[in-house]
Design a protein around this motif. Structure first.
Motif, PDB file in Angstrom:
ATOM      1  N   THR A  75       0.828  -1.210   0.000  1.00  0.00           N
ATOM      2  CA  THR A  75       0.000   0.000   0.000  1.00  0.00           C
ATOM      3  C   THR A  75       0.860   1.257   0.000  1.00  0.00           C
ATOM      4  O   THR A  75       0.571   2.229   0.700  1.00  0.00           O
ATOM      5  N   ILE A  76       1.908   1.258  -0.794  1.00  0.00           N
ATOM      6  CA  ILE A  76       2.841   2.375  -0.802  1.00  0.00           C
ATOM      7  C   ILE A  76       2.849   3.022  -2.174  1.00  0.00           C
ATOM      8  O   ILE A  76       2.727   2.344  -3.204  1.00  0.00           O
ATOM      9  N   SER A  77       2.955   4.340  -2.193  1.00  0.00           N
ATOM     10  CA  SER A  77       3.052   5.086  -3.443  1.00  0.00           C
ATOM     11  C   SER A  77       4.513   5.323  -3.787  1.00  0.00           C
ATOM     12  O   SER A  77       5.352   5.469  -2.900  1.00  0.00           O
ATOM     13  N   ARG A  78       4.779   5.380  -5.067  1.00  0.00           N
ATOM     14  CA  ARG A  78       6.171   5.536  -5.507  1.00  0.00           C
ATOM     15  C   ARG A  78       6.555   7.004  -5.563  1.00  0.00           C
ATOM     16  O   ARG A  78       5.841   7.838  -6.123  1.00  0.00           O
ATOM     17  N   ARG A  79       7.699   7.323  -4.952  1.00  0.00           N
ATOM     18  CA  ARG A  79       8.272   8.661  -4.984  1.00  0.00           C
ATOM     19  C   ARG A  79       9.749   8.537  -5.260  1.00  0.00           C
ATOM     20  O   ARG A  79      10.387   7.551  -4.880  1.00  0.00           O
ATOM     21  N   ASP A  80      10.298   9.566  -5.921  1.00  0.00           N
ATOM     22  CA  ASP A  80      11.711   9.519  -6.298  1.00  0.00           C
ATOM     23  C   ASP A  80      12.619   9.329  -5.088  1.00  0.00           C
ATOM     24  O   ASP A  80      13.627   8.628  -5.161  1.00  0.00           O
ATOM     25  N   ASP A  81      12.280   9.951  -3.952  1.00  0.00           N
ATOM     26  CA  ASP A  81      13.157   9.867  -2.793  1.00  0.00           C
ATOM     27  C   ASP A  81      13.168   8.476  -2.176  1.00  0.00           C
ATOM     28  O   ASP A  81      14.055   8.148  -1.385  1.00  0.00           O
ATOM     29  N   ARG A  82      12.187   7.634  -2.530  1.00  0.00           N
ATOM     30  CA  ARG A  82      12.139   6.277  -2.003  1.00  0.00           C
ATOM     31  C   ARG A  82      12.884   5.281  -2.890  1.00  0.00           C
ATOM     32  O   ARG A  82      13.158   4.162  -2.453  1.00  0.00           O
ATOM     33  N   ASP A  83      13.191   5.673  -4.130  1.00  0.00           N
ATOM     34  CA  ASP A  83      13.900   4.764  -5.028  1.00  0.00           C
ATOM     35  C   ASP A  83      15.274   4.384  -4.482  1.00  0.00           C
ATOM     36  O   ASP A  83      15.791   3.315  -4.786  1.00  0.00           O
ATOM     37  N   ARG A  84      15.847   5.246  -3.670  1.00  0.00           N
ATOM     38  CA  ARG A  84      17.195   5.011  -3.146  1.00  0.00           C
ATOM     39  C   ARG A  84      17.259   3.744  -2.297  1.00  0.00           C
ATOM     40  O   ARG A  84      18.295   3.072  -2.262  1.00  0.00           O
ATOM     41  N   TYR A  85      16.181   3.405  -1.606  1.00  0.00           N
ATOM     42  CA  TYR A  85      16.245   2.274  -0.679  1.00  0.00           C
ATOM     43  C   TYR A  85      15.160   1.218  -0.907  1.00  0.00           C
ATOM     44  O   TYR A  85      15.097   0.243  -0.173  1.00  0.00           O
ATOM     45  N   LEU A  86      14.331   1.399  -1.962  1.00  0.00           N
ATOM     46  CA  LEU A  86      13.260   0.445  -2.222  1.00  0.00           C
ATOM     47  C   LEU A  86      13.317  -0.089  -3.647  1.00  0.00           C
ATOM     48  O   LEU A  86      13.693   0.623  -4.587  1.00  0.00           O
ATOM     49  N   LEU A  87      12.925  -1.342  -3.797  1.00  0.00           N
ATOM     50  CA  LEU A  87      12.677  -1.964  -5.097  1.00  0.00           C
ATOM     51  C   LEU A  87      11.169  -2.127  -5.243  1.00  0.00           C
ATOM     52  O   LEU A  87      10.495  -2.544  -4.298  1.00  0.00           O
ATOM     53  N   TRP A  88      10.644  -1.852  -6.447  1.00  0.00           N
ATOM     54  CA  TRP A  88       9.202  -1.751  -6.624  1.00  0.00           C
ATOM     55  C   TRP A  88       8.649  -2.912  -7.446  1.00  0.00           C
ATOM     56  O   TRP A  88       9.225  -3.295  -8.463  1.00  0.00           O
ATOM     57  N   SER A  89       7.504  -3.412  -7.019  1.00  0.00           N
ATOM     58  CA  SER A  89       6.779  -4.386  -7.832  1.00  0.00           C
ATOM     59  C   SER A  89       6.035  -3.646  -8.929  1.00  0.00           C
ATOM     60  O   SER A  89       6.024  -2.404  -8.985  1.00  0.00           O
ATOM     61  N   ALA A  90       5.378  -4.406  -9.782  1.00  0.00           N
ATOM     62  CA  ALA A  90       4.388  -3.808 -10.668  1.00  0.00           C
ATOM     63  C   ALA A  90       3.238  -3.286  -9.799  1.00  0.00           C
ATOM     64  O   ALA A  90       2.984  -3.820  -8.714  1.00  0.00           O
TER      65      ALA A  90
END
Length: 253
Positions: free
Chosen positions: A95-110
């Motif tokens: 239940t998380i929204s994607r933000r540029d500042d989170r790309d540094r420490y997260l890998l995203w599913s579809a």
């Protein structure tokens, strides 16, 4: 049901020995993955809730089950959940929204859910919100650490005042520290009703729609990037066989 992972479990027992990388395309380790989240009904319910753990926890468990894995849920404040993912003290969240500042420490599913509406609540006799323009100059209560669509600030021009949760936002509003509060039309409105706040607050007619999707997000510290295509394949299978739709239908608002 598995709800919590004991906090006293040493981190060394949860991470690969010596910080070694996990083999390509595999789960972070041969152990239950640690799902960290905050209470966010009906997506993530509090322990003992009659409707179960919440639809997004159910989705996460279904994805991992397709991969022969399981998870344990730990509920903490949202800002702490993000720090745990950044520091490698948890594996993933929902239940998380994607933000540029989170790309540094997260890998995203579809993405597995697209779009959300945002509702606004004021005190009776307070300002009227009929468009984003009416937010200009207002002190807008928001939950600390949550993602809000940029138009709320860029077009609305409100000053965001963070609070710990929706109950705190309502208290800030009653105390005159904010002029209005914003919540999502599903989880936020559900909690407003559960807290008995509908009679105290005046829901505004205007709703703002955002196309921001929801994702499963995995800690870069504890997850091999090659694992993510397997997560996406499992999500695709759940969509194709109707499992995602069946779980989503459990939402009652």
């Amino acid at each position: 049901m598995h709800r919590r992972l004991v906090l006293s479990t040493p981190l060394a027992l949860l991470a690969p020995p010596g910080g070694a990388a996990v083999p390509e395309g595999t789960a972070p380790a041969a152990r239950p993955l640690q799902l960290v989240n905050t209470v966010y009904p009906p997506f993530v319910n509090p322990p003992g809730h009659p409707d179960g753990e919440g639809i997004d926890v159910e989705i996460a468990r279904a994805v991992l089950e397709r991969l022969g894995l399981r998870c344990e849920l730990e509920l903490v404040p949202w800002k702490r959940a993000l720090l745990m993912l950044e520091w490698g003290r948890a594996d993933f969240t929902t239940t998380i929204s994607r933000r540029d500042d989170r790309d540094r420490y997260l890998l995203w599913s579809a993405p597995y859910r697209s779009g959300a509406n945002y509702r606004f609540y004021c005190l009776p006799g307070g300002p009227a919100v009929n468009s984003l323009a009416d937010l200009r100059g207002l002190r807008l209560g928001v939950v600390a650490g949550f993602h809000y669509p940029p138009p709320l600030v860029q077009e609305g021009g409100a000053r965001l005042v963070p609070g710990r949760d929706i109950a705190a936002l309502a208290a800030m509003l009653r105390a005159g520290r904010t002029d209005c509060m914003v919540v999502t039309a599903i989880a936020g409105a559900w909690e407003v009703r559960q807290l008995g706040l509908e009679q105290q607050l005046l829901r505004q007619a205007f709703e703002h729609h955002s196309d921001s999707p929801n994702y499963l997000a995995f800690s870069r510290v504890r997850t091999e990037p090659g694992f993510m295509p397997r997560v996406d394949a499992a999500l695709k299978t759940l969509a194709q066989d109707g499992t995602l739709a069946r779980i989503e239908r459990k939402v009652r608002v």
